[in-house]
Design an enzyme around this catalytic site. Sequence first.
Site, PDB file in Angstrom:
ATOM      1  N   LEU A 106      -9.644  -5.126  -0.652  1.00  0.00           N
ATOM      2  CA  LEU A 106      -9.065  -4.047   0.167  1.00  0.00           C
ATOM      3  C   LEU A 106      -8.955  -2.736  -0.611  1.00  0.00           C
ATOM      4  CD1 LEU A 106      -6.241  -5.981   2.065  1.00  0.00           C
ATOM      5  CD2 LEU A 106      -8.476  -5.282   2.938  1.00  0.00           C
ATOM      6  N   GLU A 111      -6.548 -12.679  -6.202  1.00  0.00           N
ATOM      7  CA  GLU A 111      -5.259 -11.974  -6.235  1.00  0.00           C
ATOM      8  C   GLU A 111      -4.614 -12.070  -7.616  1.00  0.00           C
ATOM      9  OE1 GLU A 111      -5.000 -10.023  -3.918  1.00  0.00           O
ATOM     10  OE2 GLU A 111      -6.411 -11.029  -2.591  1.00  0.00           O
ATOM     11  N   GLN A 160      -1.796  -3.445  -5.634  1.00  0.00           N
ATOM     12  CA  GLN A 160      -2.596  -2.770  -4.597  1.00  0.00           C
ATOM     13  C   GLN A 160      -1.739  -1.902  -3.675  1.00  0.00           C
ATOM     14  OE1 GLN A 160      -4.787  -6.586  -3.427  1.00  0.00           O
ATOM     15  NE2 GLN A 160      -6.332  -5.010  -3.102  1.00  0.00           N
ATOM     16  N   GLY A 201      -5.758 -11.388   1.551  1.00  0.00           N
ATOM     17  CA  GLY A 201      -4.911 -11.430   0.370  1.00  0.00           C
ATOM     18  C   GLY A 201      -4.576 -10.013  -0.061  1.00  0.00           C
ATOM     19  N   HIS A 246      -5.856  -9.434  -9.940  1.00  0.00           N
ATOM     20  CA  HIS A 246      -5.230  -8.112  -9.781  1.00  0.00           C
ATOM     21  C   HIS A 246      -3.988  -7.987 -10.657  1.00  0.00           C
ATOM     22  CE1 HIS A 246      -7.525  -6.043  -6.705  1.00  0.00           C
ATOM     23  NE2 HIS A 246      -7.467  -7.064  -5.870  1.00  0.00           N
TER      24      HIS A 246
HETATM   25 ZN    ZN Z   1      -8.744  -7.324  -4.310  1.00  0.00          ZN
END
Ligand code: ZN
Length: 167
Positions: A95, A137, A51, A46, A140
């Site tokens: 990530l 996600e 990001q 994801g 975020h």
């Molecule tokens: Zn994340």
Amino acid sequence: MSVLPIVAWPDPRLKRICAPVERIDDALRQLVSDMFETMYDAPGRGLAAPQVGVMQRLFVMDATWKEGTRTPLACMNPEVAVLGEALSTNEEACLSIKGVAADVTRPNQIELTFTDIEGVRLSMILEGFAAICAQHECDHLDGRVIFDHLDDAARDALEAEYRAMTQ
Ligand code: ZN
């Protein structure tokens, strides 16, 4: 297509609330395509727009590709409704916070409503790993990361571990 640089925590962009996606145009379709390429390259399941430094309510995910089946999903302006009361705790990685994992407790089953890349508003019921991934996600997009689900002691310990590794 290109792999985009991934923003690393504690970059302030990971703590901000993203703005709604206003229109789906060629630039957005290119962004979604690049985000998928970046996610698969990372490799991850994801990736949310902040990001890659884009402060819009958009994420891509594919909860199953590492097991050999691709189920790519691009979600604009997603909303999560919790179904039922069951919770589960699972180790989550991110990530943007490479090298550490946190035990995060979340609802097992959700209804995810979003606008797809064709501009169609859809709802789907997700459970298991897909539900975890979508909630991660969506976090975020509201400036939340895995650290924000921990109590103070666990958070301090994990942040210290991460900082020690990235110095
Ligand atoms: Zn994340």
